[in-house]
Design a protein around this motif. Structure first.
Motif, PDB file in Angstrom:
ATOM      1  N   GLY A 189      47.815 164.488   7.096  1.00 36.95           N
ATOM      2  CA  GLY A 189      47.715 164.113   8.502  1.00 36.95           C
ATOM      3  C   GLY A 189      46.477 163.315   8.856  1.00 36.95           C
ATOM      4  N   PHE A 190      45.750 162.789   7.864  1.00 35.59           N
ATOM      5  CA  PHE A 190      44.582 161.963   8.142  1.00 35.59           C
ATOM      6  C   PHE A 190      44.998 160.652   8.811  1.00 35.59           C
ATOM      7  N   HIS A 191      44.211 160.230   9.799  1.00 35.64           N
ATOM      8  CA  HIS A 191      44.382 158.883  10.346  1.00 35.64           C
ATOM      9  C   HIS A 191      44.012 157.890   9.241  1.00 35.64           C
ATOM     10  N   PRO A 192      44.745 156.768   9.092  1.00 34.71           N
ATOM     11  CA  PRO A 192      44.519 155.860   7.958  1.00 34.71           C
ATOM     12  C   PRO A 192      43.073 155.437   7.759  1.00 34.71           C
ATOM     13  N   ASP A 193      42.354 155.067   8.833  1.00 36.60           N
ATOM     14  CA  ASP A 193      40.980 154.595   8.639  1.00 36.60           C
ATOM     15  C   ASP A 193      40.063 155.749   8.222  1.00 36.60           C
ATOM     16  N   LEU A 194      40.309 156.960   8.753  1.00 33.60           N
ATOM     17  CA  LEU A 194      39.488 158.108   8.356  1.00 33.60           C
ATOM     18  C   LEU A 194      39.770 158.487   6.901  1.00 33.60           C
ATOM     19  N   LEU A 195      41.031 158.377   6.489  1.00 32.54           N
ATOM     20  CA  LEU A 195      41.377 158.686   5.101  1.00 32.54           C
ATOM     21  C   LEU A 195      40.669 157.732   4.149  1.00 32.54           C
ATOM     22  N   ASP A 196      40.600 156.458   4.498  1.00 30.78           N
ATOM     23  CA  ASP A 196      39.901 155.490   3.646  1.00 30.78           C
ATOM     24  C   ASP A 196      38.420 155.849   3.516  1.00 30.78           C
ATOM     25  N   ARG A 197      37.822 156.282   4.610  1.00 30.05           N
ATOM     26  CA  ARG A 197      36.402 156.649   4.577  1.00 30.05           C
ATOM     27  C   ARG A 197      36.190 157.914   3.753  1.00 30.05           C
ATOM     28  N   PHE A 198      37.100 158.879   3.896  1.00 33.99           N
ATOM     29  CA  PHE A 198      36.967 160.125   3.128  1.00 33.99           C
ATOM     30  C   PHE A 198      37.155 159.869   1.630  1.00 33.99           C
ATOM     31  N   LYS A 199      38.123 159.020   1.287  1.00 42.41           N
ATOM     32  CA  LYS A 199      38.314 158.671  -0.130  1.00 42.41           C
ATOM     33  C   LYS A 199      37.091 157.939  -0.674  1.00 42.41           C
ATOM     34  N   GLY A 200      36.427 157.163   0.197  1.00 44.34           N
ATOM     35  CA  GLY A 200      35.182 156.512  -0.235  1.00 44.34           C
ATOM     36  C   GLY A 200      34.118 157.536  -0.605  1.00 44.34           C
ATOM     37  N   LEU A 201      34.060 158.650   0.154  1.00 38.71           N
ATOM     38  CA  LEU A 201      33.120 159.716  -0.190  1.00 38.71           C
ATOM     39  C   LEU A 201      33.427 160.308  -1.561  1.00 38.71           C
ATOM     40  N   LEU A 202      34.725 160.480  -1.858  1.00 42.21           N
ATOM     41  CA  LEU A 202      35.123 161.086  -3.128  1.00 42.21           C
ATOM     42  C   LEU A 202      34.756 160.215  -4.325  1.00 42.21           C
ATOM     43  N   ARG A 203      34.536 158.917  -4.073  1.00 40.92           N
ATOM     44  CA  ARG A 203      34.161 158.021  -5.171  1.00 40.92           C
ATOM     45  C   ARG A 203      32.661 158.022  -5.439  1.00 40.92           C
ATOM     46  N   LYS A 204      31.894 158.767  -4.637  1.00 36.61           N
ATOM     47  CA  LYS A 204      30.451 158.844  -4.856  1.00 36.61           C
ATOM     48  C   LYS A 204      30.163 159.528  -6.196  1.00 36.61           C
ATOM     49  N   PRO A 205      29.157 159.075  -6.917  1.00 40.09           N
ATOM     50  CA  PRO A 205      28.847 159.714  -8.210  1.00 40.09           C
ATOM     51  C   PRO A 205      28.166 161.062  -8.047  1.00 40.09           C
ATOM     52  N   TYR A 206      27.477 161.268  -6.932  1.00 40.23           N
ATOM     53  CA  TYR A 206      26.787 162.545  -6.689  1.00 40.23           C
ATOM     54  C   TYR A 206      26.584 162.716  -5.191  1.00 40.23           C
ATOM     55  N   GLY A 207      26.182 163.909  -4.803  1.00 43.62           N
ATOM     56  CA  GLY A 207      25.972 164.206  -3.390  1.00 43.62           C
ATOM     57  C   GLY A 207      26.767 165.433  -2.975  1.00 43.62           C
ATOM     58  N   LEU A 208      26.536 165.890  -1.744  1.00 46.44           N
ATOM     59  CA  LEU A 208      27.193 167.075  -1.208  1.00 46.44           C
ATOM     60  C   LEU A 208      28.181 166.667  -0.114  1.00 46.44           C
ATOM     61  N   ILE A 209      29.428 167.122  -0.240  1.00 46.61           N
ATOM     62  CA  ILE A 209      30.467 166.880   0.764  1.00 46.61           C
ATOM     63  C   ILE A 209      30.904 168.227   1.317  1.00 46.61           C
ATOM     64  N   LEU A 210      30.800 168.388   2.636  1.00 45.72           N
ATOM     65  CA  LEU A 210      31.137 169.651   3.276  1.00 45.72           C
ATOM     66  C   LEU A 210      32.423 169.514   4.085  1.00 45.72           C
ATOM     67  N   VAL A 211      33.218 170.590   4.093  1.00 45.21           N
ATOM     68  CA  VAL A 211      34.387 170.688   4.971  1.00 45.21           C
ATOM     69  C   VAL A 211      34.166 171.920   5.841  1.00 45.21           C
ATOM     70  N   CYS A 212      34.255 171.753   7.162  1.00 43.92           N
ATOM     71  CA  CYS A 212      33.948 172.866   8.049  1.00 43.92           C
ATOM     72  C   CYS A 212      35.076 173.118   9.038  1.00 43.92           C
ATOM     73  N   GLY A 213      35.058 174.313   9.580  1.00 39.00           N
ATOM     74  CA  GLY A 213      36.085 174.739  10.524  1.00 39.00           C
ATOM     75  C   GLY A 213      36.230 176.245  10.452  1.00 39.00           C
ATOM     76  N   PRO A 214      36.910 176.854  11.401  1.00 36.46           N
ATOM     77  CA  PRO A 214      37.085 178.306  11.391  1.00 36.46           C
ATOM     78  C   PRO A 214      38.065 178.748  10.306  1.00 36.46           C
TER      79      PRO A 214
END
Length: 591
Positions: free
Chosen positions: A327-352
């Motif tokens: 259910g990702f909006h297309p532009d947000l999905l592209d940005r999130f996939k860009g994060l997954l291509r990072k070689p290192y770093g911390l990615i957080l997912v938050c919510g209840p």
């Protein structure tokens, strides 16, 4: 039940006759007897091919012909008597003369017997080898009868359970009707005490197993995420959580089965102590539904009226989802996939709790899971086994924490690390140090939105330079119910909705609002399934500049919006305008 009298005019076909009788296809027979026109038969044949059902069953299911006419024509053509199982009460003891595996494999079910002869209903009574196999396994002479395939399956499911073609309500009703004054699925406390004492029902009784099977079948039919089995003073209630909302089951288990059902579930886990009723217990159950393994994470808690049970449904198919289907909006999905291509770093997912964080992380890990990538996860507990990924169970009872797992992981030469949850300074700091030393780290944190996740880490006492230097992005999400596509109807935009859309700069002229009227597919709710609404905070230079001066959710949010972050409310309203969900659902999830 008296067995139908054998007919000399319609003898069971012998092997030599079998060959001549089988030359005509069922389609040829229906055409010859003018049951249906050719165009309708072609349509039914195509549906039979797609659904992998016999043609005679499809013709009945689509109401193209009466079931009695179908049975009469095939009975006459194949020279075998027909039986309508829907009009009969089949004795379960007779059915069990043939094993479930063989009955389902042959599409055959015994429905009556005498001293030497077993009367067997078959989908294809022309097959001599089925009769011979049953004869060799049971020792009875077999008299073959024609029946519709779905009727055979329905009767098998009544006896053996665990198949979605029979409703859980019917399965339980068939049991409770055997108890005095329980024809409505319940029983009064006074009559229960007279009829069957609570302590007298044994967990090994066949009807107890059938009740538990019915409860599980109900969950699978409704695609529930949780099963709640709860004792109260005068009733024993089953509820299912479907699309995030609890719904009471259409059946009620008699109070006399309260302790037996709970004990049976404990036995099925092979981990719980059935004699212990004073403290909570945890376990797991695995079943097979249509060939797919489904696990249940079981928790028992003592209450004033007995033990309450909650079973979390862990369907492995749900963790094999593609990121494109969340259910990702297309532009947000592209940005999130860009994060997954990072070689290192911390990615957080938050919510209840219950907002789909784990599903998103599993989908992300699946997209990165290749033979040349070493992925380690620390979870509490491991809910799904992922092929190619090394997973570790956290056990705080023995002092094995997320922080301990992270320290050990750094000596395992990983490329990607997933930490189930960051809940303290020690875990956060080690995760960030791992991100700084060349690892891509995923984790979750319990906050309401993305900017608050950053502020929460600061409140834990994590140094500011670690936060700004390691976090690459924070994804916040909620789950909202999808409008049922089967009963969705366009609706007019009222003034209140129009004002909301204008406030968030959404073009009202292009909005296509829909609302489900309620149908059998969505259980009259108007919603079927769920989708995510998101906001993604990217740690660009502006956000990092704010972090070095003031770590507060307000300034971080403003900096994120300047950098292109779409607030969760706006993301949800865009999906409302697309007709995917409703304003009420978005408001319920975000406010």
């Amino acid at each position: 039940m008296a067995a139908p009298a054998p007919s000399n005019q319609n003898p069971t076909p012998n092997p030599s006759a079998n060959t001549s009788l089988s030359r005509k296809t069922i389609k040829d027979i229906f055409l010859e007897h003018k049951l249906l026109a050719l165009d309708k038969l072609d349509k039914a044949a195509l549906e039979a091919k797609n659904s992998q059902k016999p043609l005679q069953q499809v013709v009945v299911d689509l109401a193209m012909a009466d079931r009695v006419d179908v049975l009469r024509i095939l009975s006459k053509e194949w020279r075998v008597r027909a039986v309508d199982l829907a009009e009969m009460d089949v004795d379960p003891d007779v059915v069990k003369l043939v094993t479930e595996q063989n009955a389902r494999r042959h599409f055959a079910i015994p429905f009556a017997k005498d001293d030497k002869t077993l009367l067997v209903a078959m989908a294809d009574p022309r097959d001599f080898f089925i009769s011979e196999d049953i004869h060799l396994r049971t020792g009875f002479d077999v008299q073959s009868y024609l029946a519709l395939p779905e009727d055979i399956l329905r009767e098998l499911n009544k006896v053996y359970g665990m198949n979605s073609s029979v409703s859980a309500e019917d399965m339980v009703k068939g049991i409770t009707e055997q108890i005095p004054d329980a024809s409505d699925g319940s029983i009064s406390l006074e009559k229960m005490e007279e009829a069957v004492d609570v302590t007298e029902v044994d967990a090994s009784a066949p009807e107890v197993e059938r009740i538990v099977n019915a409860v599980i079948v109900g969950a699978l039919q409704m695609r529930a995420s949780d099963i709640h089995i709860e004792p109260f003073e005068t009733k024993f209630v089953v509820r299912y959580r479907v699309d995030g909302v609890l719904r009471e089951a259409a059946f009620q288990i008699p109070m006399s089965y309260r302790n037996a059902v709970i004990a049976k579930i404990k036995i099925m886990t092979n981990q719980m102590d059935i004699t212990e009723r004073r403290k909570p217990q945890d376990g797991r159950i695995q079943v097979s539904a249509k060939g797919n393994p489904v696990e249940f994470r079981v928790n028992m808690v003592p209450t004033v009226f007995g033990e309450a049970c909650v079973m979390r449904v862990l369907d492995r198919a749900s963790v094999k989802v593609d990121l494109n289907k969340l259910g990702f909006h297309p532009d947000l999905l592209d940005r999130f996939k860009g994060l997954l291509r990072k070689p290192y770093g911390l990615i957080l997912v938050c919510g209840p709790t219950g907002s789909g964080k784990s599903t998103t992380l599993y989908a992300a890990l699946n997209s990165l899971n290749t033979p040349d990538t070493k992925i380690l996860t620390a979870e509490n507990p491991v809910e799904y086994n992922l092929t190619g990924i090394v997973q570790t169970n956290i056990n705080t009872d023995i002092g094995f924490t997320f922080a301990d797992a992270l320290r050990a992981f750094l000596r395992q030469d990983p490329d990607i690390i997933m930490v189930g949850e960051i809940r303290d300074k020690e875990t956060a700091q080690i995760a960030m140090e791992a991100a700084m030393t060349g690892h891509l780290v995923f984790s979750t944190i319990h906050t309401n939105d993305a900017p608050s996740a950053v502020a929460r880490l600061h409140e834990m006492g994590v140094p500011t330079f670690l936060i700004s230097g390691t976090i690459e992005g924070v994804l916040a999400q909620r789950l909202v119910r999808r409008t049922c596509t089967n009963c969705a109807k366009p609706i007019q935009i009222d003034k209140e909705a129009e004002a909301i859309f204008k406030k968030y700069a959404i073009d009202v002229s292009k909005a296509k609002l829909t609302k489900g009227k309620g149908c059998d597919v969505c259980n009259k709710s108007g919603y079927k399934g769920r989708l995510g609404i998101h906001e993604l905070l990217m740690m660009d230079d502006e956000v990092r500049r704010v972090l070095m001066t003031e770590i507060s959710s307000g300034p971080i949010r403003e900096a994120g919006v300047k950098g292109g972050m779409r607030l969760m409310m706006l993301d949800g309203l865009i999906k409302v305008a697309q007709g995917l969900t409703t304003i009420e659902e978005v408001f319920s999830a975000t406010q």
